[in-house]
Design an enzyme around this catalytic site. Structure first.
Site, PDB file in Angstrom:
ATOM      1  N   PHE A  12      26.058  76.270  65.930  1.00  0.00           N
ATOM      2  CA  PHE A  12      26.859  77.470  65.693  1.00  0.00           C
ATOM      3  C   PHE A  12      26.042  78.745  65.957  1.00  0.00           C
ATOM      4  O   PHE A  12      25.406  78.857  66.987  1.00  0.00           O
ATOM      5  CB  PHE A  12      27.476  77.416  64.295  1.00  0.00           C
ATOM      6  CG  PHE A  12      28.456  76.276  64.143  1.00  0.00           C
ATOM      7  CD1 PHE A  12      29.771  76.419  64.552  1.00  0.00           C
ATOM      8  CD2 PHE A  12      28.049  75.042  63.649  1.00  0.00           C
ATOM      9  CE1 PHE A  12      30.678  75.361  64.451  1.00  0.00           C
ATOM     10  CE2 PHE A  12      28.942  73.976  63.543  1.00  0.00           C
ATOM     11  CZ  PHE A  12      30.250  74.147  63.949  1.00  0.00           C
ATOM     12  N   SER A  13      26.042  79.697  65.043  1.00  0.00           N
ATOM     13  CA  SER A  13      25.455  81.015  65.333  1.00  0.00           C
ATOM     14  C   SER A  13      23.941  81.006  65.504  1.00  0.00           C
ATOM     15  O   SER A  13      23.369  82.028  65.885  1.00  0.00           O
ATOM     16  CB  SER A  13      25.843  82.006  64.239  1.00  0.00           C
ATOM     17  OG  SER A  13      27.209  82.342  64.330  1.00  0.00           O
ATOM     18  N   THR A  14      23.301  79.900  65.236  1.00  0.00           N
ATOM     19  CA  THR A  14      21.874  79.792  65.532  1.00  0.00           C
ATOM     20  C   THR A  14      21.604  80.167  66.983  1.00  0.00           C
ATOM     21  O   THR A  14      20.563  80.738  67.311  1.00  0.00           O
ATOM     22  CB  THR A  14      21.384  78.360  65.254  1.00  0.00           C
ATOM     23  OG1 THR A  14      21.746  77.989  63.920  1.00  0.00           O
ATOM     24  CG2 THR A  14      19.880  78.253  65.420  1.00  0.00           C
TER      25      THR A  14
END
Length: 401
Positions: free
Chosen positions: A77-79
């Protein structure tokens, strides 16, 4: 001194080698305690300290009938926003991008609908006013069409709230940064990531479009991403009508997103705000170079002056999507630890579900953590696993000085 722990295996099983510096055994113990049962899923944790890999471990289950192994990777995800941002800084270091130049200088179509003065700096700090993904496209599957999404974003007027503070571009950030990179380099975003991140670091596990031969390595995510197990459509519709949560629904809850997350087609698409697939080893290596003054294994990845710029907090204002003050730097946020004492000079990016990575510029420590067990028993959206691992790691580093 480091200790390599070799796990016996049949010849048909891929090579498995855990790497544990004795100083970091307490961190390894805390990690292994998180994955004792199949319902805990699996994960991997890698740490670098002052340019040296000091921990590379994994545990648990990648699927119901498959153990997590050395080569397992996970949708994080936003990693992936932190990885995409690092590409921008590599380009800025070579003066291919000016942080204070209008985005439209590199991507002329972006200047439509009154956005001609929005700068790269504002884009990297979620102040472009393009946080809305909900309603951007006609159907969830349209989000898989990179070109169509990029065209839609370029034609969209900016939210006027951007002039008062940031608004987290939870999903759209990746497309915006990817297209900026593509326009500057003349390459696809995927190729730019290989050339600017994977190649220089000597590790391939930075995927936004996952090659077919690597897809069996991807851990299966569970449970469903629905908040508190509620119906996604009903929940997102209700939240979009309530003032305090409207921005979050607009930015992070497009229609059908809960189904799209489980669609294998996401690995064919380029959606860098959330569909990055990584190993903990790759993430920790990138942030390990950043934490070590930009150098790793005798090679320069970034200049110290670049790191100083990219890590400087750009806004202390309240984020109108998140409702907090995240203190955005240029494409990153401060890592969040389960402690009163937080790192004062650190950057990274966490993702929904629990994965994340960061670099502590003062201590020289970096952590990369990926997992397939989304969140906790209360919500799949997030938990404190990385926050607790970070506390343990910081204590080891602090006490070892």
């Amino acid at each position: 001194m480091t200790t390599s722990v070799r796990v016996p295996r049949p010849a048909s099983v891929p090579r498995t080698e855990l790497h544990v510096d004795p100083r970091f055994l307490p961190l390894a113990d805390r990690f292994f305690a998180m994955y004792r049962q199949p319902q805990h899923g699996g994960g991997a944790l890698t740490a670098y300290f002052r340019g040296e890999k000091v921990l590379d471990i994994w545990a648990g289950w990648a699927d119901r009938d498959r153990r997590w192994d050395r080569d397992t990777v996970a949708l994080s995800f936003s990693t992936g926003k932190g990885v995409a941002s690092t590409v921008v800084h590599r380009l800025a270091e070579r003066r291919l991008i000016d942080y204070d130049a209008p985005v439209a200088r590199y991507w002329p179509e972006f200047g439509a609908a009154g956005k001609d003065d929005i700068t790269v700096r504002e884009l990297l700090t979620h102040r472009a006013g393009l946080h809305k993904v909900r309603g951007l496209m006609r159907s969830p599957l349209d989000l898989l069409d990179y070109d169509a999404v990029v065209q839609a974003l370029a034609a969209t007027p900016a939210d006027p709230r951007r002039l008062r503070g940031p608004g987290y571009h939870a999903v759209t950030y990746g497309w915006l940064v990817a297209e900026l990179i593509a326009r500057v380099t003349g390459k696809s975003f995927v190729q730019a990531v290989q050339d600017e991140i994977a190649g220089p670091l000597g590790v391939d596990d930075f995927w936004y479009q996952v090659p077919g031969q690597h897809r069996p390595r991807i851990a299966k995510l569970f449970p469903h991403i629905n908040p508190a197990g509620l119906n996604w459509e009903l929940t997102s519709n209700v939240l979009s009508l309530v003032g305090p949560t409207r921005g979050l629904a607009e930015a992070a809850m497009p229609q059908g997103f809960d189904v799209l997350v489980r669609n294998p087609a996401v690995h064919d698409a380029v959606m860098p705000g959330w569909n990055g697939v990584f190993s903990a080893r790759a993430l920790a290596r990138m942030y390990g170079a950043i934490a070590n003054g930009g150098r790793l294994d005798g090679h320069r990845f970034l200049r110290k002056a670049t790191i100083a710029q990219m890590s400087q907090v750009q806004t202390h204002d309240r984020d109108y999507v998140l409702g907090i003050r995240p203190q955005w730097s240029l494409g990153y946020h401060r890592p969040i630890l389960a402690s009163r004492e937080q790192p004062r000079n650190a950057i990274g990016h966490y993702g929904v579900g629990g994965s994340g990575a960061y670099a502590d510029l003062d201590s020289g420590l970096s952590l990369g953590f990926v997992t397939n067990r989304l969140g906790s028993s209360l919500t799949a959206l997030g938990d404190f696993r990385l926050a607790r691992l970070g506390v343990e790691a910081q204590a080891i580093v602090r006490n070892g000085k």
